[in-house]
Design a protein around this motif. Structure first.
Motif, PDB file in Angstrom:
ATOM      1  N   ASP A  18       4.252  89.354  41.730  1.00  0.00           N
ATOM      2  CA  ASP A  18       5.203  90.105  42.553  1.00  0.00           C
ATOM      3  C   ASP A  18       5.362  91.539  42.050  1.00  0.00           C
ATOM      4  O   ASP A  18       5.309  92.501  42.827  1.00  0.00           O
ATOM      5  CB  ASP A  18       6.555  89.388  42.562  1.00  0.00           C
ATOM      6  N   GLU A  19       5.555  91.682  40.745  1.00  0.00           N
ATOM      7  CA  GLU A  19       5.777  93.045  40.217  1.00  0.00           C
ATOM      8  C   GLU A  19       4.531  93.905  40.381  1.00  0.00           C
ATOM      9  O   GLU A  19       4.620  95.088  40.704  1.00  0.00           O
ATOM     10  CB  GLU A  19       6.219  92.967  38.743  1.00  0.00           C
ATOM     11  N   VAL A  62       4.130  95.115  44.090  1.00  0.00           N
ATOM     12  CA  VAL A  62       4.952  96.266  44.462  1.00  0.00           C
ATOM     13  C   VAL A  62       4.273  97.552  43.982  1.00  0.00           C
ATOM     14  O   VAL A  62       4.225  98.560  44.707  1.00  0.00           O
ATOM     15  CB  VAL A  62       6.372  96.126  43.873  1.00  0.00           C
ATOM     16  N   ILE A 104       8.752  91.261  49.030  1.00  0.00           N
ATOM     17  CA  ILE A 104       9.053  91.040  47.607  1.00  0.00           C
ATOM     18  C   ILE A 104       9.742  89.682  47.422  1.00  0.00           C
ATOM     19  O   ILE A 104      10.586  89.296  48.229  1.00  0.00           O
ATOM     20  CB  ILE A 104       9.965  92.185  47.121  1.00  0.00           C
ATOM     21  N   TRP A 148      10.868  88.811  44.083  1.00  0.00           N
ATOM     22  CA  TRP A 148      11.457  88.903  42.742  1.00  0.00           C
ATOM     23  C   TRP A 148      12.768  88.113  42.678  1.00  0.00           C
ATOM     24  O   TRP A 148      13.609  88.231  43.572  1.00  0.00           O
ATOM     25  CB  TRP A 148      11.700  90.385  42.422  1.00  0.00           C
ATOM     26  N   ASN A 149      12.906  87.285  41.645  1.00  0.00           N
ATOM     27  CA  ASN A 149      14.070  86.398  41.450  1.00  0.00           C
ATOM     28  C   ASN A 149      14.066  85.182  42.384  1.00  0.00           C
ATOM     29  O   ASN A 149      15.039  84.456  42.457  1.00  0.00           O
ATOM     30  CB  ASN A 149      15.409  87.151  41.573  1.00  0.00           C
ATOM     31  N   ARG A 163      19.326  87.919  46.639  1.00  0.00           N
ATOM     32  CA  ARG A 163      18.165  88.811  46.749  1.00  0.00           C
ATOM     33  C   ARG A 163      18.452  90.110  46.003  1.00  0.00           C
ATOM     34  O   ARG A 163      19.135  90.989  46.529  1.00  0.00           O
ATOM     35  CB  ARG A 163      17.842  89.093  48.217  1.00  0.00           C
ATOM     36  N   ALA A 184      16.398  92.349  45.166  1.00  0.00           N
ATOM     37  CA  ALA A 184      15.322  93.321  45.411  1.00  0.00           C
ATOM     38  C   ALA A 184      15.317  93.610  46.907  1.00  0.00           C
ATOM     39  O   ALA A 184      15.947  92.884  47.692  1.00  0.00           O
ATOM     40  CB  ALA A 184      13.980  92.735  44.976  1.00  0.00           C
ATOM     41  N   THR A 189       8.696  96.045  50.896  1.00  0.00           N
ATOM     42  CA  THR A 189       8.472  97.401  50.395  1.00  0.00           C
ATOM     43  C   THR A 189       8.919  98.467  51.387  1.00  0.00           C
ATOM     44  O   THR A 189       9.124  99.610  51.005  1.00  0.00           O
ATOM     45  CB  THR A 189       6.982  97.608  50.070  1.00  0.00           C
ATOM     46  N   VAL A 205      23.860  93.397  42.599  1.00  0.00           N
ATOM     47  CA  VAL A 205      22.422  93.389  42.322  1.00  0.00           C
ATOM     48  C   VAL A 205      22.171  93.549  40.824  1.00  0.00           C
ATOM     49  O   VAL A 205      21.361  92.820  40.234  1.00  0.00           O
ATOM     50  CB  VAL A 205      21.705  94.513  43.121  1.00  0.00           C
ATOM     51  N   LYS A 216      20.344  90.917  38.381  1.00  0.00           N
ATOM     52  CA  LYS A 216      19.155  91.277  37.616  1.00  0.00           C
ATOM     53  C   LYS A 216      19.316  90.860  36.156  1.00  0.00           C
ATOM     54  O   LYS A 216      18.346  90.475  35.502  1.00  0.00           O
ATOM     55  CB  LYS A 216      18.907  92.789  37.712  1.00  0.00           C
ATOM     56  N   GLU A 269      18.454  87.111  35.928  1.00  0.00           N
ATOM     57  CA  GLU A 269      17.309  86.718  36.769  1.00  0.00           C
ATOM     58  C   GLU A 269      16.618  85.469  36.218  1.00  0.00           C
ATOM     59  O   GLU A 269      16.730  85.148  35.038  1.00  0.00           O
ATOM     60  CB  GLU A 269      16.348  87.894  36.944  1.00  0.00           C
TER      61      GLU A 269
END
Lengths: 323, 376
Positions: free
Chosen positions: B46-47, B50, B63, B65-66, B253, B255, B259, B272, B276, B279
Motif C-alpha cells: 500500500d505505501e 501511493v 489506499i 492503509w490501516n 479510515r 488515509a 489518491t 486521524v 495513526k 494503526e
C-alpha cells in the motif's frame, strides 16, 4: 415431430437440456412449485428436484448476480425474469459484470448464463408487463440476444443459448406464447445463434422482423399486392448480416418492423447496416414501423401503440410507390 | 479467546498497559509470525503504491492503509479451497494467495497484464462498483454447497456498501440458500466523504444481520487476532452447513479514500492522528514484542523482503509491452462474431500495423491520462 405452442416448446427445451447436462439449473421467481407464471418451467421441479429448479427470493439483480457466482462454481444457470419490465433491476449486473467478466479474466473463465423472459405487448396486461427491452440487452457488450417467433425456434434457440459458452438473453414473445403453434422436433434440437430465417420469399420488398412482429409482417405480406419477402432475424446479436444484405440486394426495398420505441431501437441498427453496406442496392429509403417514443400505454389504447398490419402495409405501399 | 469490549467489539490484542493481551487457540508462534509477514506485505504494497502513483507509475489508487488487519486476519482464517471476493479496497489481498505483485500493479496501471483467472487462486476479480460482487460470492458459495463441496466464500465491502441494493439481495440470497458465506464489512466510518451516520440509522451494521436471519458479530478491525478468530468461527459455521455470517470489523479510515481524494475537506484530522498512532500493524508488532516473538532482525528481514517484492513487482509491471489492439476483441466472447475480425483488421490498417508487424505502440502505455479524478 409434435405440434406444440411456443411456451410448450420452451418447456420442452428446458426438460431436454436439464436432462442432457447435469450442470444446467433453472432459477427464478415462481419457477418451481408454480412452474412459472406462464408455466414455462412446469414439471422441472418434480423431474429434477429443488436444487436444479430453484424458487428464488424476489430479486432480479440477485438472481443474475448469484448466477455469476454459480458459473464460477461450475454451473450453467438459466435465469428466468418473470416479465420484460421486471428485468430492469438485473441490468446492473448485466452491464457491470455479466458482459465484462470474461474479458476481465483474460478469457480464463466462461460465463454460460442464459437469461430468458417473456416480452412484448398486446396482452391486455397491467403497466410494465408489456415492454420490448431488447435494445438494452443488445447494446451491452459481451452478451448475445435471441428472439424466436415460432415454437421450433423457441426450442432450438433456447437450447443453443444454454449450450453457448457466453451469456445469452432469450426474449420470448408472450403475445404468441399460446397462439403460435407448430411442429417441434423431439429430443435434442438446436438452432444455431446468428442465423436468420427466411419466413417467406419474395422479390419486390423485404419486411424484416423478429418475435411477435414476424406474424404481423406475414399478415401484411398477405395483404400487399407485391411479392413480399419476410425475414425473421431470430438472433439480434450476433446479427445475420449476410441474410439481411442478401434480401436487401434482392428486393431493393426494406421495411423494418419493431415493437420497441423508435429512437435507438434495433431497427435503427439495421438501418445503419443497410446504409453502410447496401446503399447501392436500395431503390428507396429504409422505413421503420415501430412503437412510438412514449411510455408503453395502458391496455385500453395499446392497439394504437403496437405496430399493426395496417401500419406495416402503409409503409410498404409508400416504399413501393417511391420507386 | 477474544474479550468483548463496550460496544460489543471483540478484541485480543491488549494495549501494553491496562488491557491485557489474549491468545488465540490453535495459533502457534510460527502462525503468529505468518500473520505479521502478511501484514507487512500488505502495508508495504500500500505505501509503495501511493509512492508509485505520485511518481506516475500507476494510475489512481485506492489506499487501504490501516485496513491490513481486517484483510490479513480474515484471509488467514480461510483454507486454500475457499474463495475470496474482493472490492477495490482489498485490491492486493490476492498477494496472500500467490498472485504476483506485478499482476496487481498492472491492474492499477490499467494494463491487461492485470488480469488473472479467478480459478487459479480462488480469488475473484477486483470489484469496482460498490457491493455488486456480494451476490457473486453468495452464488459461488451456494453453488459449491449444491455440488457437495466443502469450500466457503468470503466477500469484502465497506460500510457504504450496506446501503446498496446488491448488498441486500446478496445477503438475503445467501441466507435463504444457506450459502457458506462470510459477509465481511470493513466499517472504516467513511464512504469517500459520507460518514456512517449519513449512511444508516442502525445502531450497528451488525444489527442488519438480524433481518437476514444470520448471526452478526462485531470485531475490532485493528486487531488482526480478533478478526482472525471471529472469521474462523464464521468459516466453521459455514463449513458445517449453518449458513452465512455477517462480520462487522470496526476501523477508521486514517488515509484518503484514494489518491485522487483530499479528505481535509471533511475528515476530523485530530481523530486521524489518533488512529495513526494506534494503526494496526504497529499494534500487532507491540503484541509480538511483548510475547518475545519478534526481534529487530526478524522485523527488518520481513520488511526488506516485502520491499524487494514490490521493487521486483513494479519493474515487471513496467516491463510489460504495450497491449496489442487484438486484446480488445480477444476475450470479450468465447465465440466472437465475424465483426470482431473485421473491426480488428480495420484498426490495424489505420494504426499502420499488420498481423506480422509489431511496430511501435500507438500511444504511451503509462497511466498518464488515467480516468477522471475520484473515479475510484
Amino acid at each position: 415431430m409434435r405440434e406444440l405452442t411456443l411456451v410448450e416448446a420452451v418447456n420442452d427445451a428446458l426438460h431436454v437440456e436439464l436432462e442432457r447436462d447435469g450442470s444446467v439449473l433453472v432459477l427464478g421467481e415462481d419457477v418451481g412449485r408454480a412452474g412459472g407464471v406462464f408455466r414455462a418451467t412446469a414439471g422441472l421441479l418434480d423431474r429434477f428436484g429443488p436444487d436444479r429448479c430453484v424458487d428464488t427470493p424476489l430479486a432480479e439483480a440477485g438472481i443474475l448476480g448469484t448466477a455469476v457466482g454459480l458459473c464460477m462454481a461450475g454451473w450453467r444457470p438459466v435465469c428466468e425474469m418473470q416479465y420484460d419490465a421486471f428485468s430492469y433491476p438485473c441490468l446492473d449486473q448485466l452491464i457491470t459484470h455479466v458482459g465484462r467478466y470474461r474479458w476481465r479474466t483474460g478469457g480464463g473463465m466462461d460465463f454460460p448464463i442464459t437469461i430468458r423472459m417473456p416480452y412484448g405487448g398486446g396482452v391486455r396486461a397491467p403497466e410494465l408487463h408489456d415492454d420490448s427491452p431488447e435494445t438494452y440487452y443488445v447494446h451491452t457488450p459481451g452478451v448475445k440476444v435471441a428472439i424466436p417467433a415460432t415454437p421450433a425456434d423457441a426450442k432450438g434457440l433456447l437450447a443453443a443459448a444454454v449450450r453457448d459458452p457466453d451469456p445469452v438473453v432469450v426474449l420470448e414473445p408472450k403475445l404468441v406464447y399460446r397462439t403460435a403453434r407448430g411442429e417441434v422436433p423431439e429430443g435434442e434440437y438446436v438452432v444455431q445463434l446468428g442465423q436468420a430465417r427466411l419466413a417467406r420469399e419474395g422479390s419486390d420488398l423485404t419486411l424484416v422482423a423478429y418475435g411477435a412482429m414476424v406474424g404481423v409482417a406475414e399478415r401484411a405480406a398477405d395483404v400487399l399486392e407485391a411479392s413480399v419477402e419476410v425475414l425473421d432475424l431470430r438472433t439480434l446479436k450476433p446479427l445475420d448480416e449476410e441474410a439481411l444484405l442478401a434480401s436487401a440486394a434482392k428486393t431493393g426495398r426494406v421495411v423494418l418492423v419493431q415493437e420497441a420505441p423508435r429512437t435507438c431501437g434495433y431497427a435503427a441498427e439495421l438501418a445503419a447496416v443497410l446504409a453502410e453496406k447496401a446503399i447501392l442496392d436500395l431503390r428507396g429509403p429504409v422505413l421503420r414501423v415501430t412503437g412510438y417514443d412514449v411510455p408503453y400505454p395502458y391496455w385500453a389504447i395499446e392497439d394504437a401503440y403496437m405496430p399493426s398490419v395496417a401500419r406495416v402495409v402503409d409503409a410498404a405501399r409508400r416504399l413501393l410507390a417511391f420507386a | 479467546m477474544a474479550q468483548v469490549l463496550s460496544g460489543g467489539l471483540r478484541r485480543v490484542i491488549g494495549d501494553g498497559e491496562g488491557v491485557p493481551d489474549g491468545r488465540v487457540d490453535g495459533l502457534d508462534d510460527a502462525d503468529l509470525l505468518d500473520l505479521y509477514r502478511s501484514l507487512v506485505l500488505l502495508r508495504t504494497y500500500d505505501e509503495r503504491s501511493v509512492v508509485y502513483h505520485r511518481q506516475g507509475r500507476i494510475g489512481t489508487y485506492a489506499i487501504f492503509w490501516n485496513h491490513e488487519a481486517m484483510q490479513v486476519g480474515s484471509a488467514h482464517a480461510l483454507a486454500d479451497e475457499d474463495w475470496i471476493f474482493p472490492s477495490y479496497r482489498e485490491s492486493a489481498i490476492g498477494l496472500l494467495r500467490g498472485i504476483p505483485a506485478s499482476t496487481l500493479l498492472s491492474w492499477w496501471r490499467g494494463h491487461p497484464a492485470g488480469w488473472w483467472n479467478p480459478a487459479d487462486y480462488n480469488v475473484a476479480s477486483i470489484c469496482v462498483p460498490i457491493a455488486t460482487h456480494v451476490p457473486h460470492a453468495a452464488g459461488l458459495a451456494w453453488g459449491k454447497r449444491l455440488r457437495g463441496e466443502s469450500a466457503v466464500a468470503i466477500t469484502y465491502f465497506g460500510d457504504g456498501a450496506t446501503s446498496e441494493g446488491a448488498f441486500h439481495e446478496g445477503a438475503n440470497f445467501a441466507a435463504v440458500m444457506r450459502a457458506p458465506l462470510i459477509l465481511f464489512c470493513n466499517n472504516n466510518g467513511w464512504a469517500i466523504s459520507t460518514p456512517l451516520a449519513a449512511q444508516t440509522r442502525a445502531e450497528t451494521l451488525a444489527d442488519k444481520a438480524v433481518g437476514y436471519g444470520m448471526p452478526g458479530v462485531r470485531v475490532d478491525g485493528g486487531d488482526v487476532l480478533a478478526v482472525f478468530e471471529a472469521t474462523r468461527e464464521a468459516v466453521e459455521r459455514a463449513r458445517a452447513g449453518e449458513g452465512p455470517t455477517f462480520v462487522e470489523a470496526v476501523s477508521y479510515r486514517a488515509a484518503p479514500h484514494a489518491t485522487a481524494d483530499d479528505p481535509r475537506a471533511y475528515i476530523d484530522l485530530a481523530r486521524v492522528e489518533e488512529e495513526k498512532r494506534r494503526e494496526c500493524v504497529g499494534r500487532y508488532e507491540g503484541y509480538l514484542r511483548r510475547l518475545g516473538l519478534l526481534s529487530d532482525e526478524e522485523r527488518e528481514e520481513i520488511r526488506s523482503g516485502a520491499a524487494a517484492l514490490m521493487r521486483e513487482g513494479i519493474a515487471r509491471a513496467e516491463a510489460e509491452p504495450a497491449p496489442d489492439p487484438s486484446i480488445l476483441f480477444e476475450h470479450a466472447l468465447a465465440s466472437p462474431p465475424p465483426s470482431f475480425a473485421q473491426d480488428l483488421a480495420e484498426l490495424r490498417r489505420i494504426l499502420g500495423r499488420t498481423e506480422a508487424g509489431g511496430a511501435a505502440s500507438p500511444r504511451p502505455s503509462g497511466p498518464e491520462g488515467a480516468g477522471p479524478e475520484g473515479s475510484v
